[in-house]
Design a protein around this motif. Structure first.
Motif, PDB file in Angstrom:
ATOM      1  N   VAL B 189     -48.027 -21.026  86.167  1.00  0.00           N
ATOM      2  CA  VAL B 189     -46.791 -21.720  85.816  1.00  0.00           C
ATOM      3  C   VAL B 189     -45.908 -21.806  87.045  1.00  0.00           C
ATOM      4  N   GLU B 190     -45.416 -23.009  87.327  1.00  0.00           N
ATOM      5  CA  GLU B 190     -44.508 -23.195  88.446  1.00  0.00           C
ATOM      6  C   GLU B 190     -43.203 -23.711  87.866  1.00  0.00           C
ATOM      7  N   ALA B 191     -42.150 -22.900  87.920  1.00  0.00           N
ATOM      8  CA  ALA B 191     -40.876 -23.292  87.313  1.00  0.00           C
ATOM      9  C   ALA B 191     -39.729 -22.719  88.125  1.00  0.00           C
ATOM     10  N   TYR B 192     -39.504 -23.269  89.308  1.00  0.00           N
ATOM     11  CA  TYR B 192     -38.401 -22.795  90.143  1.00  0.00           C
ATOM     12  C   TYR B 192     -37.094 -23.290  89.556  1.00  0.00           C
ATOM     13  N   SER B 193     -36.107 -22.409  89.502  1.00  0.00           N
ATOM     14  CA  SER B 193     -34.897 -22.745  88.760  1.00  0.00           C
ATOM     15  C   SER B 193     -34.134 -23.904  89.390  1.00  0.00           C
ATOM     16  N   GLY B 194     -34.241 -24.086  90.697  1.00  0.00           N
ATOM     17  CA  GLY B 194     -33.502 -25.186  91.316  1.00  0.00           C
ATOM     18  C   GLY B 194     -34.176 -26.537  91.162  1.00  0.00           C
ATOM     19  N   GLU B 195     -35.390 -26.529  90.602  1.00  0.00           N
ATOM     20  CA  GLU B 195     -36.137 -27.788  90.589  1.00  0.00           C
ATOM     21  C   GLU B 195     -36.301 -28.343  89.180  1.00  0.00           C
ATOM     22  N   ASN B 231     -35.131 -32.548  82.957  1.00  0.00           N
ATOM     23  CA  ASN B 231     -34.066 -33.488  82.650  1.00  0.00           C
ATOM     24  C   ASN B 231     -34.463 -34.498  81.583  1.00  0.00           C
ATOM     25  N   THR B 232     -35.607 -35.106  81.770  1.00  0.00           N
ATOM     26  CA  THR B 232     -35.979 -36.185  80.858  1.00  0.00           C
ATOM     27  C   THR B 232     -36.855 -35.714  79.712  1.00  0.00           C
ATOM     28  N   GLY B 233     -37.445 -34.519  79.853  1.00  0.00           N
ATOM     29  CA  GLY B 233     -38.332 -34.029  78.812  1.00  0.00           C
ATOM     30  C   GLY B 233     -39.669 -34.740  78.780  1.00  0.00           C
ATOM     31  N   THR B 234     -39.972 -35.503  79.845  1.00  0.00           N
ATOM     32  CA  THR B 234     -41.241 -36.232  79.856  1.00  0.00           C
ATOM     33  C   THR B 234     -42.354 -35.391  80.459  1.00  0.00           C
ATOM     34  N   VAL B 235     -43.560 -35.769  80.078  1.00  0.00           N
ATOM     35  CA  VAL B 235     -44.734 -35.037  80.536  1.00  0.00           C
ATOM     36  C   VAL B 235     -45.621 -35.952  81.350  1.00  0.00           C
ATOM     37  N   ASP B 236     -46.015 -35.481  82.535  1.00  0.00           N
ATOM     38  CA  ASP B 236     -46.920 -36.256  83.380  1.00  0.00           C
ATOM     39  C   ASP B 236     -48.184 -35.444  83.580  1.00  0.00           C
ATOM     40  N   GLU B 237     -49.309 -36.019  83.186  1.00  0.00           N
ATOM     41  CA  GLU B 237     -50.534 -35.241  83.352  1.00  0.00           C
ATOM     42  C   GLU B 237     -51.532 -35.962  84.236  1.00  0.00           C
ATOM     43  N   THR B 238     -51.009 -36.676  85.213  1.00  0.00           N
ATOM     44  CA  THR B 238     -51.909 -37.434  86.072  1.00  0.00           C
ATOM     45  C   THR B 238     -52.561 -36.570  87.147  1.00  0.00           C
TER      46      THR B 238
END
Lengths: 187, 336
Positions: B189-195, B231-238
């Motif tokens: 999991v990659e979830a840096y708080s600033g990003e 922000n947008t709640g969208t998912v990109d799985e490309t």
């Protein structure tokens, strides 16, 4: 289930020596089923065969810095055969038969001639289609349909010796061709 | 021939055994031929169905071994050259910044926080036996004892999880944007708080993803990767799975035509340096490179050799000044 088909065995093994467990699981996936089936030629119990192969892979990982592996596939097959023979002795599978197998196999049967299941699966049809049809017919009747040379001779109206000779030639060609595939992919 | 065939299925008579042995012993080549014939026979007459042998998933005992070893051996054998990623065991109490009882709104279970400082990765074993490797500059909060119903941890930054299997008590990674719910799996999991982005990379098993409002997003299977936008709640799985997304835990940095700004962000966290981009046009330059436990100096040297980038240390920012954070200018060689 080959996840790095473009890399051959030794490239992956060198990576394993440097602790790459992605490469390790690639090798595992590449050979697991074939090795379990190979063990099946000694030990008939699938679960025992799977345990044997898993233990070999555990030993491979633990010994990745010290094992001198020159040909990964041969290394696997030798380890698997030895483990199977031990298992047979330990499990006392019909005493004399196990003794006999381990005696002859370890002395003479050279596993280098053994073609792994998935290689037969993927190359056999192509090899078969390339050999002369008279040879192929005899081979298919004998090896796949389990008919004896005598039966084939009768149904084809050939002499017993001719059938035997064709079968021998067919086997020889098939073996050479399969070996070529083996060397070419040299995985 | 008939004798050879019979020997595969067993039940040769004593005479036949002798015959076979003589044939095998008479020529070395016969041994190979015998093996070949045997493989043909086994192909058509396998003792058990080949499809029953599941080769898709390594058994748990082997996967555990891999994880343990990849941490242990790095420390002992390669310690001298690990500048990139020191995998420390949490016993080195330095890493535990806070071990405090907090007035929790749930109950009075003590929360622990393990933080991997910039420049160092650390390995953590959770109370349930699950293993976590924390990337540099990341932190993980977890209770000292998991309660009976679930195993929840809070992540800020990047971590690789190898979750102990326990279907009754889901393992939950909260990231302040996306919750990842697993039972027994391996994932990154990659979830840096600033990003804005949260990236989840599956290695094995299956997880479920939930949005902040507890809305179910989707499930992920082995070798999936997706990027979620806070922000947008969208998912990109490309993106697709690749070892490079998790290779950091083995001390391997792999860039595959990644833009320079994201490379520098990664290097900055890993080596505790701050890059100052002097020329915006450089940000999108792409690089293709793999570094295996190399020093920052040699990485920068290689990057600057392959393109018009120049790195220059800002004077007076070595160890000791400004919290010890080095600052490095990134310049375009043609212009400066």
């Amino acid at each position: 289930m080959d996840i790095f088909p473009e890399y051959d065995d030794m490239v992956l093994w060198r990576a394993v020596e440097r602790n790459d467990h992605r490469a390790f699981s690639a090798l595992y996936r590449r050979y697991y089923r074939d090795m379990v089936l190979f063990c099946g030629s000694y030990v008939r119990d699938r679960q025992v065969c799977e345990d044997i192969v898993q233990n070999i892979f555990i030993r491979l990982w633990n010994g990745r810095r010290v094992l001198a592996v020159r040909n990964f596939r041969m290394f696997l097959m030798k380890s698997a055969r030895n483990a199977c023979l031990n298992e047979m002795k330990r499990g006392g599978i019909a005493g004399s038969y196990a003794d006999y197998i381990s005696r002859t196999c370890s002395m003479y049967a050279d596993i280098e001639g053994y073609i792994l299941y998935s290689d037969l699966e993927s190359n056999m049809m192509e090899v078969l289609s390339s050999i002369p049809p008279q040879y192929r017919e005899v081979f298919v009747e004998n090896r796949f349909k389990g008919r004896t040379c005598k039966e084939i001779a009768e149904s084809l109206g050939l002499s017993y010796r001719t059938v035997e000779e064709r079968l021998r030639k067919a086997l020889k060609i098939i073996r050479t061709r399969l070996k070529e595939y083996d060397d070419r992919t040299k995985r | 021939m008939a004798v050879i065939r019979k020997s595969f299925s067993g039940g040769l008579s004593a005479d036949e055994e002798i015959l076979l042995e003589e044939w095998l012993g008479s020529d070395e080549e016969n041994g190979r031929e015998y093996s070949f014939l045997k493989s043909l026979y086994m192909w058509k007459n396998p003792p058990f169905a080949p499809d029953e042998v599941d080769d898709g998933r390594m058994p748990w005992r082997i996967r555990r071994l891999l994880l343990k070893n990849s941490i242990g051996t790095n420390v002992f054998v390669r310690a001298y050259r690990i500048v990139a990623c020191l995998l420390l065991i949490p016993l080195a109490g330095v890493l535990v910044w806070a071990l405090t009882d907090r007035p929790s709104d749930q109950d009075s279970v003590a929360m622990q926080e393990v933080r991997a400082p910039f420049g160092i990765c650390s390995a953590v074993t959770l109370p349930d036996g699950s293993e976590v490797v924390l990337n540099a500059g990341s932190s993980l909060r977890f209770p000292s004892v998991f309660d009976g119903t679930s195993r929840a941890v809070e992540l800020s930054g990047e971590a690789y999880f190898e979750v102990e299997s326990c279907p009754d008590r889901p393992f939950i990674v909260r990231t302040g944007g996306l919750d990842i719910v697993a039972t027994g799996t391996s994932f990154n999991v990659e979830a840096y708080s600033g990003e804005d982005m949260i990236a989840v990379t599956m290695v094995e098993g299956e997880v479920g993803l939930y949005a902040p409002d507890d809305r179910f997003v989707r499930t992920m299977m082995a070798e999936d990767r997706l990027v979620y936008s806070r922000n947008t709640g969208t998912v990109d799985e490309t993106a697709g799975y690749s070892y490079r997304y998790i290779s950091w835990k083995d001390g391997v940095l792999a860039f595959r035509n990644d833009p320079l700004d994201s490379i520098l962000a990664r290097l900055g966290r890993l080596y505790n340096v701050e890059f100052i981009l002097m020329d915006e046009s450089l940000a999108h330059k792409q690089f293709y490179a793999t570094f295996n436990n190399e020093s920052l100096e040699s990485i920068l040297k290689l990057l600057s050799m392959s393109d018009n980038v120049r790195f220059e240390q800002v004077s007076g920012t070595g160890a000791g000044s400004d919290h010890g954070i080095r600052k490095i200018y990134v310049m375009n060689r043609e212009k400066h």
